[in-house]
Design an enzyme around this catalytic site. Structure first.
Site, short mmCIF file in Angstrom:
data_model
loop_
_atom_site.label_atom_id
_atom_site.label_comp_id
_atom_site.label_asym_id
_atom_site.label_seq_id
_atom_site.Cartn_x
_atom_site.Cartn_y
_atom_site.Cartn_z
CD GLN A 178 -2.70 -1.07 2.30
OE1 GLN A 178 -2.55 -1.94 3.31
NE2 GLN A 178 -4.07 -0.45 2.56
CG HIS B 260 0.52 -4.42 -13.56
ND1 HIS B 260 1.71 -4.70 -12.91
CD2 HIS B 260 0.61 -2.99 -13.11
CE1 HIS B 260 2.33 -4.10 -12.16
NE2 HIS B 260 1.64 -2.80 -12.26
CG ASP C 189 2.67 0.20 -11.08
OD1 ASP C 189 2.23 -0.78 -10.51
OD2 ASP C 189 2.85 0.16 -12.59
NE ARG D 63 0.39 -5.07 11.78
CZ ARG D 63 -0.56 -5.16 10.96
NH1 ARG D 63 -1.53 -4.29 11.03
NH2 ARG D 63 -0.86 -6.30 10.22
CG HIS E 270 -0.77 -6.24 5.20
ND1 HIS E 270 -0.83 -5.64 6.45
CD2 HIS E 270 -1.79 -5.96 4.58
CE1 HIS E 270 -1.69 -4.92 6.73
NE2 HIS E 270 -2.43 -5.04 5.40
CG ASN F 221 -3.02 -7.65 8.01
OD1 ASN F 221 -3.05 -7.10 9.17
ND2 ASN F 221 -3.66 -7.45 6.97
CD GLU F 222 -7.33 -6.79 8.16
OE1 GLU F 222 -7.68 -6.98 6.87
OE2 GLU F 222 -7.68 -5.84 8.88
CG ASN G 172 -5.69 -5.59 12.16
OD1 ASN G 172 -5.19 -5.18 13.09
ND2 ASN G 172 -5.31 -5.63 11.02
CE1 TYR H 229 -9.20 -1.74 10.12
CE2 TYR H 229 -9.25 0.57 9.95
CZ TYR H 229 -8.64 -0.68 9.85
OH TYR H 229 -7.18 -0.64 9.38
CD GLU I 71 -4.75 -2.89 9.50
OE1 GLU I 71 -5.87 -2.65 9.21
OE2 GLU I 71 -3.95 -3.77 9.04
#
Ligand SMILES: *[C@@H]1O[C@H](CO)[C@@H](O)[C@H](O)[C@H]1NC(C)=O
Ligand SMILES: *[C@@H]1O[C@H](CO)[C@@H](O)[C@H](O)[C@H]1NC(C)=O
Ligand SMILES: *[C@@H]1O[C@H](CO)[C@@H](O)[C@H](O)[C@H]1NC(C)=O
Length: 491
Positions: free
Chosen positions: A38, A58, A71, A96, A141, A185-186, A326, A328, A395
């Protein structure tokens, strides 16, 4: 409304909406979080291999909402010094971030190590430590090397062995400076979105069975890395290792027994699915019996939820040194009753429908509502059910339109952190640290750059990817400095 009534009965100490006037304990660590794909960019630079995300986007730019790609993203592969300056300015002591598997093993296989990738992370980690910032390093991740996807990806148990090889190389090279590791992760999001909905790579819609096999392979991979750390590195390096799980806090939609059952199902099929095997041993009983039952009626002679062998059960059970959480948002859950037997499907196995509270504040993102007391309740649930010893909230954050004036994010963070603090001080839950999502605006997977989670703004129109503190960044900086969520706390 019903939810609020329930709360006032069970949650007397924390009066709703009131921000704690207490200080965070001195030992509590504040931080921020990101992920390699990310933010890094440099997707094919210095020997990096292709990840399944590189290929997926892509191959067809329409898979991303704004037809953008990662990219360059935040260009953190080049601008990492600036990122460390931002962390120093925030005053945080935890960062992290994740290592890109194909950046250090271009094919994902151990026969070819990309020294430039190793050097990059070594230098970065050393610089973080020199700045007084402790790294929490996520090994996976979501950016699986494309080669390993072609080998079957998270449906092939052999990927667990490859993950072990990769983990060993990471421990060997970075482990003297890394004391907190997160393996995966997740996993739930990987399996449900990538292998169920098909909206992220590999884009498979295997919602009957692939989602369950994916879960099993990721848990075996996590366990493999844990045992390699335990057997070969722990004595010398003395760090801790676990995995990072994401979940909502699920409120029963009403106080009927059926809806309480609905909330339990929702929790077991999301959190328990991954937490149970690691923290208790084996899949949750509710999942085992429900999926076996439906599978039988569908004509299977075995359950679509693949069993762990006795050896695998033992291998996965207990592979944690903390709980990485995590969180939210919340959901309200209802039990739908048993769906008719038809096409096999995880969601039919689960038997719930979900919504959100009428008075919860919406964000700019459809799934994200502010439900701050859910943080406290979830921390208590995790603490009491899984006995993890230590929890890190790895998170938590808010999506907004990207403007520098982001009072909505401040309100969200303040209320969630207040509930987190109540969990520590009032309920005795050992939450050791918090890394907010995210340090800066970044590439939000198939949402591209349309969803902004940063406390720091990034100008994606500028080649410089200029970083600018949002008001929430300034607010967080003050919280970190004072350990207090309001103007002045009780001493
Ligand atoms: C998992 O390990 C714990 C601790 O050793 C043990 O008490 C528990 O019985 C194990 N669970 C299963 C299902 O074997
Ligand atoms: C299996 O499912 C059927 C139909 O939904 C239900 O009536 C029965 O009680 C279930 N059995 C078990 C053991 O869960
Ligand atoms: C990018 O940064 C360079 C060096 O700091 C500066 O000279 C240039 O004006 C910046 N460009 C933009 C578009 O911000």
């Amino acid at each position: 409304m019903k939810v609020l009534v329930l709360l006032s009965v069970f949650w007397l100490p924390g009066i709703l909406g009131q921000i704690s006037n207490k200080k965070f304990p001195e030992s509590f660590q504040f931080g921020a979080a990101t992920a390699a794909y990310q933010i890094e960019g440099a997707w094919d630079e210095d020997g990096k291999g292709e990840s399944m995300w590189d290929r997926f986007i892509h191959e067809d730019p329409d898979r991303v909402k704004d037809r953008q790609n990662a990219d360059i993203a935040c260009d953190s592969y080049h601008k990492w010094r600036e990122d460390i300056e931002l962390l120093k300015e925030l005053g945080v002591t935890l960062y992290r971030f994740s290592v890109s598997w194909p950046r250090i093993l271009p094919n994902g296989t151990p026969n070819k190590i990309n020294q430039a990738g190793i050097d990059h992370y070594k230098t970065f980690i050393k610089a973080l430590k020199e700045a007084g910032i402790e790294p929490i390093v996520t090994l996976y991740h979501w950016d699986l090397p494309q080669h390993l996807l072609e080998l079957g990806g998270w449906l092939n148990e052999q990927i667990a062995d490859y993950f072990g090889e990769y983990a060993r190389i990471a421990f060997k090279n970075f482990g003297d400076d890394v004391k907190i590791w997160a393996t995966i992760n997740e996993p739930k999001s990987t399996c449900l979105i990538g292998y169920g909905a098909g909206d992220s790579p590999p884009g498979l819609k295997l919602v009957a069975d692939g989602v369950y096999q994916c879960a099993k392979v990721q848990l075996l991979a996590h366990a493999k890395a844990y045992h390699i750390y335990d057997d070969e590195f722990r004595a010398q390096q003395g760090g801790r290792i676990s995995l990072v799980l994401d979940t909502t806090y699920n409120e029963p939609a009403s106080d009927s027994d059926a809806d309480k059952f609905g909330a339990e199902l929702e929790t077991e099929f999301n959190l328990g699915w991954y937490a149970n095997p690691v923290y208790i041993g084996d899949w949750p009983e509710l999942m085992k019996t429900r999926i076996a039952n439906r599978s039988r009626q569908e004509g299977y002679s075995f359950s679509r939820l693949p069993e762990f062998t006795a050896e695998q059960l033992k291998y996965v059970n207990g592979t944690f040194d903390y709980f990485g959480l995590n969180m939210y948002t919340g959901l309200t859950a209802q039990y739908t009753g048993e769906f008719d037997i038809g096409e096999p499907n995880y969601y039919l196995d689960k038997g719930t429908s979900t919504s959100h509270g009428a008075d919860w504040t919406p964000s700019t993102v459809s799934w994200l509502y502010s439900y701050p007391v859910g943080m406290r309740k979830l921390l208590n649930l995790v603490w009491n059910k899984y006995n993890p010893g230590t929890i890190y909230v790895t998170e938590n954050g808010w999506a907004s339109d990207g403007s520098l004036n982001d009072q909505g994010r401040i309100d969200y963070l303040q209320a969630y952190l207040s509930n987190l603090l109540d969990a520590i001080l009032e309920d005795g839950v050992n939450v050791a640290g918090y890394t907010t999502w995210s340090l800066m605006d970044n590439f939000e997977w198939t949402e591209g750059y349309t969803q902004k989670f940063g406390i720091i703004h990034v100008d994606f129109d500028s080649p410089n990817r200029t970083r600018t503190f949002k008001e929430s960044g300034r607010w967080y900086q003050k919280v970190v400095a004072t350990r207090c969520l309001i103007d002045s706390c009780d001493e």
